[in-house]
Design a protein around this motif. Structure first.
Motif, PDB file in Angstrom:
ATOM      1  N   SER A  23      17.703   3.863 -15.281  1.00 20.15           N
ATOM      2  CA  SER A  23      16.472   3.123 -16.023  1.00 20.15           C
ATOM      3  C   SER A  23      16.556   2.999 -17.130  1.00 20.15           C
ATOM      4  O   SER A  23      16.922   3.770 -18.154  1.00 20.15           O
ATOM      5  CB  SER A  23      15.058   3.722 -15.404  1.00 20.15           C
ATOM      6  OG  SER A  23      15.147   3.644 -13.991  1.00 20.15           O
ATOM      7  N   GLY A  51       8.792   5.995  -5.649  1.00 23.43           N
ATOM      8  CA  GLY A  51       8.439   4.534  -4.838  1.00 23.43           C
ATOM      9  C   GLY A  51       8.137   3.413  -5.771  1.00 23.43           C
ATOM     10  O   GLY A  51       7.467   2.435  -5.135  1.00 23.43           O
ATOM     11  N   THR A  52       8.553   3.427  -6.846  1.00 18.65           N
ATOM     12  CA  THR A  52       8.095   2.226  -7.950  1.00 18.65           C
ATOM     13  C   THR A  52       9.602   1.228  -8.033  1.00 18.65           C
ATOM     14  O   THR A  52       9.466   0.466  -8.767  1.00 18.65           O
ATOM     15  CB  THR A  52       7.763   2.745  -9.347  1.00 18.65           C
ATOM     16  OG1 THR A  52       8.862   3.544  -9.919  1.00 18.65           O
ATOM     17  CG2 THR A  52       6.425   3.659  -9.171  1.00 18.65           C
ATOM     18  N   GLY A  53      10.484   1.810  -7.403  1.00 23.02           N
ATOM     19  CA  GLY A  53      11.733   1.065  -7.503  1.00 23.02           C
ATOM     20  C   GLY A  53      11.433  -0.582  -7.226  1.00 23.02           C
ATOM     21  O   GLY A  53      10.728  -0.893  -6.165  1.00 23.02           O
ATOM     22  N   ASN A 105      14.561   7.600 -11.884  1.00 22.24           N
ATOM     23  CA  ASN A 105      15.320   7.258 -13.251  1.00 22.24           C
ATOM     24  C   ASN A 105      16.745   7.345 -13.379  1.00 22.24           C
ATOM     25  O   ASN A 105      17.307   6.432 -13.648  1.00 22.24           O
ATOM     26  CB  ASN A 105      14.719   7.739 -14.587  1.00 22.24           C
ATOM     27  CG  ASN A 105      13.234   7.314 -14.741  1.00 22.24           C
ATOM     28  OD1 ASN A 105      12.618   7.647 -15.664  1.00 22.24           O
ATOM     29  ND2 ASN A 105      12.649   6.373 -14.092  1.00 22.24           N
ATOM     30  N   GLY A 119      11.465   8.969  -4.900  1.00 17.42           N
ATOM     31  CA  GLY A 119      10.752   9.616  -5.935  1.00 17.42           C
ATOM     32  C   GLY A 119       9.353   9.084  -5.997  1.00 17.42           C
ATOM     33  O   GLY A 119       8.746   9.458  -4.997  1.00 17.42           O
ATOM     34  N   ALA A 124      16.422   9.350   0.047  1.00 15.71           N
ATOM     35  CA  ALA A 124      15.583   9.915  -1.047  1.00 15.71           C
ATOM     36  C   ALA A 124      14.673   8.947  -1.515  1.00 15.71           C
ATOM     37  O   ALA A 124      14.710   7.866  -1.943  1.00 15.71           O
ATOM     38  CB  ALA A 124      16.505  10.435  -1.953  1.00 15.71           C
ATOM     39  N   SER A 180       9.449   8.357 -11.424  1.00  7.48           N
ATOM     40  CA  SER A 180       9.857   9.945 -11.480  1.00  7.48           C
ATOM     41  C   SER A 180      11.374   9.796 -12.340  1.00  7.48           C
ATOM     42  O   SER A 180      11.965   8.853 -12.199  1.00  7.48           O
ATOM     43  CB  SER A 180      10.147  10.429  -9.909  1.00  7.48           C
ATOM     44  OG  SER A 180      11.163  10.148  -9.395  1.00  7.48           O
ATOM     45  N   SER A 196       6.999   1.501 -16.094  1.00 10.10           N
ATOM     46  CA  SER A 196       6.705   2.109 -14.891  1.00 10.10           C
ATOM     47  C   SER A 196       6.452   3.424 -15.443  1.00 10.10           C
ATOM     48  O   SER A 196       6.241   4.215 -14.432  1.00 10.10           O
ATOM     49  CB  SER A 196       7.154   1.803 -13.902  1.00 10.10           C
ATOM     50  OG  SER A 196       8.642   2.336 -14.091  1.00 10.10           O
TER      51      SER A 196
HETATM   52  C1  LIG Z   1       5.330  -2.273 -12.796  1.00 11.53           C
HETATM   53  C2  LIG Z   1       6.792  -1.887 -12.760  1.00 11.53           C
HETATM   54  C3  LIG Z   1       7.653  -1.856 -14.162  1.00 11.53           C
HETATM   55  C4  LIG Z   1       8.744  -1.231 -14.107  1.00 11.53           C
HETATM   56  N1  LIG Z   1       9.440  -1.336 -15.438  1.00 11.53           N
HETATM   57  C5  LIG Z   1      10.727  -0.900 -15.379  1.00 11.53           C
HETATM   58  C6  LIG Z   1      11.375  -0.801 -16.568  1.00 11.53           C
HETATM   59  O1  LIG Z   1      10.691  -1.278 -17.853  1.00 11.53           O
HETATM   60  N2  LIG Z   1      12.798  -0.413 -16.447  1.00 11.53           N
HETATM   61  C7  LIG Z   1      13.234   0.015 -15.580  1.00 11.53           C
HETATM   62  O2  LIG Z   1      14.455   0.385 -15.533  1.00 11.53           O
HETATM   63  N3  LIG Z   1      12.700   0.024 -14.136  1.00 11.53           N
HETATM   64  C8  LIG Z   1      11.492  -0.448 -14.305  1.00 11.53           C
HETATM   65  N4  LIG Z   1      10.742  -0.292 -13.135  1.00 11.53           N
HETATM   66  C9  LIG Z   1      11.481  -0.093 -11.811  1.00 11.53           C
HETATM   67  C10 LIG Z   1      11.271   1.406 -11.351  1.00 11.53           C
HETATM   68  O3  LIG Z   1       9.927   1.969 -11.953  1.00 11.53           O
HETATM   69  C11 LIG Z   1      12.566   2.398 -12.048  1.00 11.53           C
HETATM   70  O4  LIG Z   1      13.635   1.668 -10.995  1.00 11.53           O
HETATM   71  C12 LIG Z   1      12.145   3.724 -11.771  1.00 11.53           C
HETATM   72  O5  LIG Z   1      13.110   4.650 -12.087  1.00 11.53           O
HETATM   73  C13 LIG Z   1      12.211   4.227 -10.058  1.00 11.53           C
HETATM   74  O6  LIG Z   1      11.797   5.282 -10.007  1.00 11.53           O
HETATM   75  P1  LIG Z   1      10.872   6.207  -8.727  1.00 11.53           P
HETATM   76  O7  LIG Z   1      10.663   7.560  -8.979  1.00 11.53           O
HETATM   77  O8  LIG Z   1       9.673   5.398  -8.085  1.00 11.53           O
HETATM   78  O9  LIG Z   1      12.155   5.934  -7.599  1.00 11.53           O
HETATM   79  P2  LIG Z   1      11.867   5.332  -6.096  1.00 11.53           P
HETATM   80  O10 LIG Z   1      11.630   3.895  -6.174  1.00 11.53           O
HETATM   81  O11 LIG Z   1      11.461   6.416  -5.423  1.00 11.53           O
HETATM   82  O12 LIG Z   1      13.594   5.627  -5.786  1.00 11.53           O
HETATM   83  C14 LIG Z   1      14.580   4.490  -6.347  1.00 11.53           C
HETATM   84  C15 LIG Z   1      15.902   5.004  -5.953  1.00 11.53           C
HETATM   85  O13 LIG Z   1      16.230   6.078  -6.275  1.00 11.53           O
HETATM   86  C16 LIG Z   1      16.478   7.109  -5.298  1.00 11.53           C
HETATM   87  N5  LIG Z   1      16.203   8.519  -5.785  1.00 11.53           N
HETATM   88  C17 LIG Z   1      14.860   8.586  -5.985  1.00 11.53           C
HETATM   89  N6  LIG Z   1      14.532  10.000  -6.106  1.00 11.53           N
HETATM   90  C18 LIG Z   1      16.137  10.570  -6.079  1.00 11.53           C
HETATM   91  C19 LIG Z   1      16.430  11.747  -6.145  1.00 11.53           C
HETATM   92  N7  LIG Z   1      15.623  12.831  -6.799  1.00 11.53           N
HETATM   93  N8  LIG Z   1      17.859  11.913  -5.932  1.00 11.53           N
HETATM   94  C20 LIG Z   1      18.476  11.133  -5.370  1.00 11.53           C
HETATM   95  N9  LIG Z   1      18.092   9.696  -5.593  1.00 11.53           N
HETATM   96  C21 LIG Z   1      16.556   9.685  -5.783  1.00 11.53           C
HETATM   97  C22 LIG Z   1      15.914   6.410  -4.149  1.00 11.53           C
HETATM   98  O14 LIG Z   1      16.648   6.639  -2.868  1.00 11.53           O
HETATM   99  C23 LIG Z   1      15.931   4.819  -4.491  1.00 11.53           C
HETATM  100  O15 LIG Z   1      17.350   4.354  -4.099  1.00 11.53           O
HETATM  101  C24 LIG Z   1       9.454  -0.983 -12.999  1.00 11.53           C
HETATM  102  C25 LIG Z   1       8.702  -1.000 -11.708  1.00 11.53           C
HETATM  103  C26 LIG Z   1       7.475  -1.248 -11.599  1.00 11.53           C
HETATM  104  C27 LIG Z   1       6.716  -1.311 -10.352  1.00 11.53           C
END
Ligand SMILES: Cc1cc2nc3c(=O)[nH]c(=O)nc-3n(C[C@H](O)[C@H](O)[C@H](O)COP(=O)(O)OP(=O)(O)OC[C@H]3O[C@@H](n4cnc5c(N)ncnc54)[C@H](O)[C@@H]3O)c2cc1C
Lengths: 363, 484
Positions: B149, B73-75, B144, B71, B69, B140, B135
């Motif tokens: 998060s 892609g900021t993980g 989170n 979201g 999965a 998404s 982020s």
């Molecule tokens: C500049 C920057 C700053 C950041 N600051 C913080 C911060 O302050 N605090 C913090 O906690 N994190 C931070 N992060 C990390 C990141 O943003 C978080 O982990 C965020 O929750 C990831 O969300 P995403 O939608 O990008 O998930 P993704 O990167 O797309 O996926 C993350 C994980 O979630 C899973 N996933 C995604 N969507 C679903 C779904 N619907 N159902 C089941 N599984 C799913 C994926 O398989 C993957 O394992 C930061 C990242 C960046 C790049």
């Protein structure tokens, strides 16, 4: 007598669990027994061996400025709360004791929280880590002593409220919070519907409300925080100050309040806070800003109707106290959700020996 | 089933453009925020409804095809790194806010909704969604939930797990689970907590009901500069010891302050060894009192300089540097690697001096930003991926930091997740039986191990091999083995 070493106590517990697993004979985990009334009866409870978990007691580590305390599960809740109070701190979920013998293990295993819950969080919100024995007698630790931790699945919170069906809690690390500088209890008269909308309205505003209770056409509420904030909120909200506030909230939490006396059955409905007054025969007491409705009745109650009402309101109903020891206590789970529960139970307790049936007959 | 057959099958119910299989279309999905790891998936699927998600999962389940999965892609731990023989399931098109209930203070949203969009939708009601990862413009809510998060305000307002009420989840066999409820608790085991932070390993989240929090009347921040990291650490303990739970409590070290000051011009004290930002929010009267007390405590703790924000513009300026720490790292160095250990706060000074020693040993600079209130440390190791061997050195440096966090009584990840990045360190943090329990939890939801295989929990075999690596001190013994 010399106190046994902590590791010997754990070995002893593990031996009991392994022996029971070997014979597939059920164990009933019990500490102070203050919550014996809660939950379903264990299958074959009469002949069931009791695993007395009180021996493993004491505070392992407490760092007030880290806001973390690690406690052995057999520790008396009163003892823990006293220690925290010395440092002007508290368990913010304000757990009910239901008797002086209540232990932290029972508190976490039942997952019950008190009046402050709606505003500060529940037991599960404050659990940071656990050490436990599973149904094989294996000594396992999950989570930790730090506030933020996402390494591995959140087994600590899974254990919270699992009624001892997944393992024996040995130690729990909890986040603690400072005691509010000031608390004030206020009361005003109004009808139920008005009280429900008022409580929800307040919860949507940045106000230091920390408990609410509606009963007998009276809304009692508590403000907690820094003195200027409490005074300002009092001026805004009004209400008549109640001097015996502390004992009032204790009576609600411990169910010594008149509402809870001499009823046949007591139901706990945990529902969406904005749900309008529920029409059920008997009387009700409302907590948690409308999200918790206690329902007491002298007459026979149609359990289906109560559960249906709770489900329609986005929640669930628990038969909290009842003279009928064989009645179903917890709200039925959807089949797909129950399947996951059964698989988890099988993994944690493959022989099905830990508190079987205390939560659901299938677990 | 081969790729062609799968595409054909998916296109029976998904529009053509919602099933990608050409290499150039797959590229944008080859990595998440941890860009050192890249892998194109076999196929990308972009469903628009929960039913489509369930149908995709049913097909993959029947054909035993892995699903990852994604979201936004900021993980930062490679959690959304695709599987070469699998489907990358993007939830980005499920991005509707279904319902905001101002009276009950809840919002029901689809998983692809951005974190900040929820708060924006709640503005008219004086409410917001409290967890605020840096982020938040991009990430998404589904991501989170998967990572549990946090943000700079989570000491007071909690992490994702404290701020959600209910989930709809599709399991790998296409069944829909409703977890949690609209009340404050639900019957049975706490599956809501189990799902939170489960990194897409247990099920696909298709709907989230979040709690909304009333916006505080006022917020104000104190910025204190210290000539010694230890003093700054003590100041944090003194604030908390005085019974104050600040709305935010962040620390930056000198190299960070320099890097961000050049970028945002916040007026930070450039001589300071550490800068603390300590925020108070709440009712006007409450904030006034708390800010005064925080000032006194900073003073007593030996702050060299203390400034209090006078208006909202100044408050935001003070915060701007902290919020820009990651991009600033990106400006002063071609690449950076963000670590995420958590430690008991009292060990901060020791861990930081350990990091400093490692930084000298590896010849790599390291910026430290710290969620000081809750002990979550983000060392940013600066490196240049174009220099041969530097990435490997960086990773080794990072692994040693995590080892230090474990030894200090902390954890390898506070909020970014294990993903593939910290999979080896899981072997150090957990005993075999504990890892077995994690595998058992996984199997309770996904017996065939098709969801996000190879992430979050290492196989026992892998740990045995990693253990051997440890004995041989840094010489990779099984260098030929794939990393995941
Ligand atoms: C500049 C920057 C700053 C950041 N600051 C913080 C911060 O302050 N605090 C913090 O906690 N994190 C931070 N992060 C990390 C990141 O943003 C978080 O982990 C965020 O929750 C990831 O969300 P995403 O939608 O990008 O998930 P993704 O990167 O797309 O996926 C993350 C994980 O979630 C899973 N996933 C995604 N969507 C679903 C779904 N619907 N159902 C089941 N599984 C799913 C994926 O398989 C993957 O394992 C930061 C990242 C960046 C790049």
């Amino acid at each position: 007598m010399i106190d046994p070493r902590p590791s010997d106590i754990i070995d002893h517990f593990a031996d009991i669990i392994r022996a029971a697993a070997g014979h597939k004979s059920p164990l009933r985990i019990r500490s102070g027994g203050s919550k014996d009334f809660y939950g379903s009866r264990i299958a074959g409870q009469k002949d069931c061996r009791i695993l007395d978990a009180t021996a493993y007691a004491g505070i392992v580590d407490y760092e007030p400025t880290e806001l973390v305390v690690t406690v052995r599960a057999g520790t008396l809740l009163t003892e823990l709360e006293m220690e925290l109070r010395k440092h002007d701190q508290m368990l913010a979920f304000e757990p009910p004791h239901f008797g002086s013998a209540a232990t932290l293990g029972g508190c976490v295993a039942t997952g019950l929280s008190g009046p402050r819950r709606a505003f500060a969080g529940a037991v599960r919100d404050f659990v940071l880590g656990v050490r436990m024995l599973d149904g094989r007698g294996d000594d396992l630790s999950f989570g930790g002593q730090v506030m933020k931790n996402v390494a591995g699945y959140d087994v600590s919170r899974l254990m919270t409220g699992s009624m001892g069906t997944l393992g024996l809690l040995l130690e729990v690390s909890l986040k603690v919070l400072p005691l509010p500088a000031m608390e004030m209890t206020l009361r005003m008269s109004m009808k139920e519907a008005e009280a429900i909308s008022k409580m929800n309205l307040w919860a949507g505003k940045p106000l230091p409300v920390s408990a609410t209770c509606f009963c007998n056409d009276e809304l009692t509420f508590r403000l907690s925080g820094a003195e200027p904030a409490v005074r300002a909120a009092h001026a805004k909200l009004g209400g008549e100050e109640i001097v015996e506030g502390v004992s009032f909230w204790e009576s609600v939490r411990e169910q010594t309040h008149a509402f809870f006396q001499s009823q046949k059955s007591l139901w706990r409905l945990s529902i969406k806070s904005t749900t309008p007054p529920l029409s059920l025969p008997g009387k009700q007491l409302i907590e948690w800003g409308g999200a918790l409705r206690w329902y007491a009745s002298d007459a026979d109650v149609d359990a289906k109707a109560v559960r249906g009402g709770a489900a329609n309101a986005g929640g669930h109903a628990t038969l909290f106290r009842s003279p009928d020891l064989c009645a179903t206590v917890f709200h039925p789970l959807a089949p797909e959700v129950m399947k996951i529960h059964q698989r988890l139970k099988e993994k944690f307790d493959p022989m099905g020996i830990l508190n079987p049936g205390r939560m659901y007959p299938e677990l | 089933m081969n790729s062609f057959e799968l595409v054909t099958k998916l296109r029976t119910f998904l529009p053509t453009e919602a099933v990608l299989h050409e290499t150039e279309d797959l590229r944008p999905y080859e990595c998440d925020g941890l860009s050192a790891y890249r892998q194109t998936p076999m196929i990308v699927a972009l469903p628009q409804t929960e039913n489509e998600v369930a149908e995709i999962l049913r097909i993959c389940h029947a054909a035993k095809i892995p699903v990852v999965a994604r979201g936004a892609g900021t993980g930062l731990s490679g959690g959304a790194l695709p599987h070469a023989e699998g489907v990358l399931l993007s939830l980005a098109k499920l991005k509707r806010i279904l319902d905001v209930d101002p009276a009950a203070r809840t919002a029901r949203v689809q998983p692809g909704v951005r974190n900040l969009a929820i708060s924006e939708a709640a503005v008219p009601y004086g409410l917001y969604y409290a967890p605020d990862p840096s982020s938040q413009i991009a990430c998404s809510i589904g991501g989170n939930v998967a990572e549990n998060s946090g943000g700079v305000h989570c000491l007071k307002y909690g992490l994702t797990v404290h701020n959600i009420l209910k989930l709809r989840v599709v399991t790998i066999d296409g069944k829909i689970l409703e977890i949690g409820g609209e009340g404050m608790d639900s019957p049975g085991y706490d599956l809501l907590a189990l799902m939170t932070g489960s990194e897409g390993m247990l099920g696909v989240v298709t709907e989230v009901t979040v709690k909304l929090t009333p916006r505080p009347e006022k917020a104000q921040v104190v910025m204190a500069a210290f000539d010694d990291i230890r003093k700054a650490g003590d100041a944090v303990a003194n604030v908390i010891g005085a019974g104050i739970i600040p709305a935010g409590m962040e620390m930056m070290d000198k190299i960070t302050t320099h890097a961000v000051e050049e970028y945002v011009h916040a007026g930070y004290n450039l001589d300071a060894a550490a800068i603390l930002l300590c925020e108070s929010d709440g009712a006007v009267e409450e904030v006034a009192e708390e800010i005064q007390r925080i000032n006194e405590i900073m003073n007593k703790s030996g702050a060299a300089e203390i400034r209090t924000s006078h208006d909202e513009a100044e408050r935001l300026r003070f915060w701007a540097g902290r919020k820009a720490a990651f991009p600033a790292a990106g400006r002063v160095s071609p690449d950076y690697y963000c670590m995420d250990g958590t430690i008991p706060r009292k060990r901060l000074a020791n861990v930081l001096s350990g990091i400093e020693a490692l930084s000298a040993e590896y010849g790599l600079r390291c910026m430290n930003v710290f969620h000081a209130g809750d002990g979550n440390l983000h060392p940013l190791i600066l490196y240049d991926a174009n220099r041969p061997g530097e990435l490997e050195l960086t990773e080794e440096f990072g692994a040693k930091i995590l080892q230090m966090c474990i030894e200090a009584g902390g954890t390898i990840t506070g909020e970014h997740g294990v993903g593939i990045e910290k999979i080896n360190q899981m072997c150090s943090q957990f005993k075999t039986k504990e890892l077995e329990t994690f595998h058992a939890v996984k199997a309770a939801f996904d017996p065939d191990g098709l969801l996000n295989p190879g992430k979050a929990v290492p196989t026992l075999r892998r740990c045995a091999e990693h253990g051997a690596m440890h004995v041989h001190r840094g010489e990779e013994k099984f260098a030929e083995l794939p990393r995941f």
